[in-house]
Design a protein around this motif. Sequence first.
Motif, PDB file in Angstrom:
ATOM      1  N   MET A   1      36.047   7.046  11.850  1.00  0.00           N
ATOM      2  CA  MET A   1      34.643   7.415  12.014  1.00  0.00           C
ATOM      3  C   MET A   1      34.488   8.559  13.008  1.00  0.00           C
ATOM      4  N   LEU A   2      35.279   8.549  14.073  1.00  0.00           N
ATOM      5  CA  LEU A   2      35.242   9.669  15.021  1.00  0.00           C
ATOM      6  C   LEU A   2      35.650  10.972  14.343  1.00  0.00           C
ATOM      7  N   SER A   3      36.614  10.898  13.430  1.00  0.00           N
ATOM      8  CA  SER A   3      37.016  12.111  12.716  1.00  0.00           C
ATOM      9  C   SER A   3      35.877  12.623  11.838  1.00  0.00           C
ATOM     10  N   GLY A   4      35.066  11.714  11.303  1.00  0.00           N
ATOM     11  CA  GLY A   4      33.899  12.135  10.529  1.00  0.00           C
ATOM     12  C   GLY A   4      32.884  12.865  11.391  1.00  0.00           C
ATOM     13  N   PHE A   5      32.587  12.298  12.568  1.00  0.00           N
ATOM     14  CA  PHE A   5      31.650  12.963  13.481  1.00  0.00           C
ATOM     15  C   PHE A   5      32.207  14.308  13.959  1.00  0.00           C
ATOM     16  N   TRP A   6      33.506  14.341  14.250  1.00  0.00           N
ATOM     17  CA  TRP A   6      34.141  15.586  14.685  1.00  0.00           C
ATOM     18  C   TRP A   6      34.048  16.649  13.589  1.00  0.00           C
TER      19      TRP A   6
ATOM     20  N   ALA B   1      31.149  20.271  -1.779  1.00  0.00           N
ATOM     21  CA  ALA B   1      30.149  19.201  -1.704  1.00  0.00           C
ATOM     22  C   ALA B   1      29.415  19.344  -0.365  1.00  0.00           C
ATOM     23  N   PRO B   2      28.262  18.707  -0.230  1.00  0.00           N
ATOM     24  CA  PRO B   2      27.525  18.799   1.034  1.00  0.00           C
ATOM     25  C   PRO B   2      28.385  18.363   2.233  1.00  0.00           C
ATOM     26  N   ARG B   3      28.209  19.074   3.351  1.00  0.00           N
ATOM     27  CA  ARG B   3      29.039  18.861   4.542  1.00  0.00           C
ATOM     28  C   ARG B   3      29.054  17.402   4.994  1.00  0.00           C
ATOM     29  N   ARG B   4      27.909  16.786   5.148  1.00  0.00           N
ATOM     30  CA  ARG B   4      27.872  15.409   5.658  1.00  0.00           C
ATOM     31  C   ARG B   4      28.597  14.446   4.728  1.00  0.00           C
TER      32      ARG B   4
ATOM     33  N   LEU C   1      32.780  10.758   3.777  1.00  0.00           N
ATOM     34  CA  LEU C   1      33.172  10.035   2.561  1.00  0.00           C
ATOM     35  C   LEU C   1      34.482   9.270   2.740  1.00  0.00           C
ATOM     36  N   LEU C   2      35.543   9.954   3.105  1.00  0.00           N
ATOM     37  CA  LEU C   2      36.832   9.275   3.250  1.00  0.00           C
ATOM     38  C   LEU C   2      36.844   8.292   4.424  1.00  0.00           C
ATOM     39  N   PRO C   3      36.312   8.635   5.597  1.00  0.00           N
ATOM     40  CA  PRO C   3      36.302   7.637   6.670  1.00  0.00           C
ATOM     41  C   PRO C   3      35.567   6.345   6.289  1.00  0.00           C
ATOM     42  N   VAL C   4      34.422   6.469   5.635  1.00  0.00           N
ATOM     43  CA  VAL C   4      33.671   5.271   5.241  1.00  0.00           C
ATOM     44  C   VAL C   4      34.418   4.504   4.146  1.00  0.00           C
ATOM     45  N   LEU C   5      34.949   5.220   3.171  1.00  0.00           N
ATOM     46  CA  LEU C   5      35.682   4.574   2.080  1.00  0.00           C
ATOM     47  C   LEU C   5      36.928   3.851   2.603  1.00  0.00           C
TER      48      LEU C   5
END
Length: 115
Positions: free
Chosen positions: A19-24, A49-52, A57-61
């Motif tokens: 999740m931190l990698s997603g925020f980063w 695809a859209p940035r967010r 996507l991968l961290p949540v999945l």
Amino acid sequence: MNVDVGTLAGVGLAIVLLMLSGFWTDRTYRRFDMLPGHYDIAGRATRMAPRRMMAFLLPVLFSAMMATFVILAGVLPRDMQNGDPETGLWVMIVAFLGAQALVLWLLGRWASRQG
């Protein structure tokens, strides 16, 4: 529960790191509206695809998959499990963190070419 506390801590740490990698990613590449969502074998972006969405996507999945595995390992009786669930979880942790690191590396290469 069929999962050791140390393994649960490893899963928790992996989820936090993902999740931190997603925020980063979202913060680092905020100058782009779109980020690569797919790369070809040579590492070139082939779909945007859209940035967010791409940042999370991968961290949540991956986090959802690990959480589901932990829940199933705790719910299913030991005689219905094939092998040790802890080994599977550690393999998942290493594989998912490695996959996320690869995606971040490819994304960094792509962004450096954008100027």
